[in-house]
Design an enzyme around this catalytic site. Structure first.
Site: not given
Ligand code: ARG
Length: 457
Positions: A22, A153-154, A275, A281, A283, A288, A320
């Site tokens: 992560s 309304t509507h 555009s 144009k 825009n 949006e 995670q």
């Molecule tokens: N990267 C993990 C998370 O975001 C950290 C916790 C990891 N814990 C584990 N028991 N593997 O949740």
């Protein structure tokens, strides 16, 4: 170095590692992770769980690491997640003493704590941005209490109102968003650290002390819940989704208001685009996108509700997934709020177009029925007669404002001379002085309340 390599004989498959890691995204919370570690380590020292001198040494290096990252001197790479990165980095800087930092802690309570700190900071940021937006909307509204425009309304012209009344409606929505974020913050700001992996720890830790160092208002009361609760994420994402929906709605208004058919707003050059083929144009791309970004913000909420719905206690790696949703929503919503606030400072409203549009569509017909009802006719009968008058107007190509008193009187003797004024849009607005109405002095009062609410934030 993995934090858990001892039990394994072969390394992780490269693809599985990429899938599991992560760090590429959770590095966004390095500040929170290091702050959490400093507080935890200070507590370990204070409670005598590790020697105070070791605690001091680790805390000092954590502070240094944080500023090195801030200054771009240290890159965050080469680890499974931000928690592993910080610990590895610490070991490489000060050696084995750094390995004491993780005493009485698990990444499960650590990550839950980090994310709460991140969401808390995020909420403070969003609340400040909402505050600026409402203050700009209110300032603009102050100048438009006499700008008559149609209320719909509507999506059909219904009754006349003012632009100020309209803008105040959105002020109320965004103030409720502030309320929601502020209320949610109470449940975010509770510290799970000390829950350990799932059933807390045997070490004599002082959780209240750590919580105070991190400015938490309290601590979680059950360790299984502490590590597995992501309600605070869902609540935060729900508040963000609601705000995004409000932004989407007002920008939807501005998209069609900017079209030639409406011409209620002229888009500032700085906040619109051209555009590649049609030279004429201008825009409303910014509006949006402000409408469209609600998709990914609502998506964040739906994604987390779905991730959580089947999870048994306690920590599961599914969680995670919470981080990318939170980081993306925080970044997207704060950008949207900043862009929209700048847009609102510069947008120009076309008062004449609004005024002209406000009488069309027989939008003062209610005034006609109210006039009869005020003169004693039951409202339902007055409604019926007014319907006939509108039909007469349609058949004779007239507006209500073009009818003479005698024409009105031919439908009912209860009409008096005041009717020709009553069906003017300006007077329809001016007479709506009840609380919540669109009369200029009433909207001034609503604005006073909005400004008071802003001051108390
Ligand atoms: N990267 C993990 C998370 O975001 C950290 C916790 C990891 N814990 C584990 N028991 N593997 O949740």
């Amino acid at each position: 170095m993995k934090l858990w390599s001892g039990r394994f004989t072969v390394g992780t498959d490269a693809l599985a590692e990429e899938f599991n890691d992560s760090l590429p995204f959770d590095k966004a919370m390095y500040k929170q992770d290091i702050a959490g570690s400093i507080a935890h380590c200070a507590m370990l020292g204070k409670c005598g769980i590790i020697p105070a001198s070791d605690s001091d040494k680790i805390c000092a290096e954590l502070r240094k690491l944080s500023s090195d990252i801030d200054e771009g001197k240290t890159d965050i790479t080469g680890a499974e997640d931000i928690h592993s990165f910080v610990e590895n980095e610490l070991v490489s800087r000060i050696g084995d003493v750094a390995k004491k930092l993780h005493t009485a802690r698990s990444r499960n309570d650590q990550v839950a704590t980090d994310l709460r700190l991140f969401v808390r900071d995020g909420i403070d940021d969003i609340v400040a941005l909402l505050r600026s937006l409402v203050s700009v909307l209110a300032q603009r509204a102050r100048k438009e209490t006499n700008t008559v425009m149609p209320a719909y309304t509507h999506m059909q012209k219904a009754q006349p109102t003012t632009l100020a009344h309209y803008l105040c409606a959105y002020c109320n929505m965004f103030l409720r968003d502030v309320d929601r974020f502020t209320d949610c913050r109470k449940r975010v700001n509770v510290m799970p650290l000390g829950s350990g992996a799932c059933v807390a720890t045997t070490f004599p830790i002082d959780r209240e002390y750590t919580a105070r160092l991190l400015d938490f208002d309290g601590i979680t009361q059950n360790s299984l819940d502490g590590v597995s609760d992501r309600d605070f994420v869902i609540e935060y994402l729900a508040a963000a989704a609601q705000t995004a929906v409000h932004l989407s709605r007002i920008n939807e208004e501005f998209v069609y208001w900017s079209g030639e058919e409406f011409s209620f707003i002229s888009l500032p050059d700085e906040f619109s685009t051209g555009s590649s083929i049609m030279p004429q144009k201008k825009n409303p791309d910014v509006n949006e996108l402000l409408r469209g970004k609600s998709g990914r913000i609502v998506g964040g909420l739906v994604s987390m509700l779905t991730v959580m719905k089947g999870l048994p206690l306690a920590y599961n790696k599914d969680m995670q997934e919470d981080k990318e949703a939170v980081f993306d929503v925080q970044k997207t919503l704060s950008l949207c709020l900043r862009v929209f606030t700048e847009f609102m400072k510069k947008a120009e409203f076309d008062r004449d177009s609004m005024r002209t549009a406000s009488t069309g569509g027989y939008s003062c017909a209610t005034e006609c029925a109210d006039h009869l009802a005020a003169n004693g006719m039951p409202f339902r009968t007055a409604h019926e007669i007014t319907g006939k008058i509108v039909r007469y107007c349609i058949e004779n190509g007239k507006t209500l404002q073009q009818l003479t008193v005698d024409e009105f009187k031919s439908f009912s003797p209860l009409f008096d001379d005041g009717i020709t004024t009553a069906v003017q849009a300006q007077s329809a607005v001016a007479r709506r002085t009840v609380i919540g109405g669109c009369a200029p002095q009433e909207v001034e009062r609503q604005l006073d309340i909005i400004e008071k609410a802003l001051k108390s934030l």
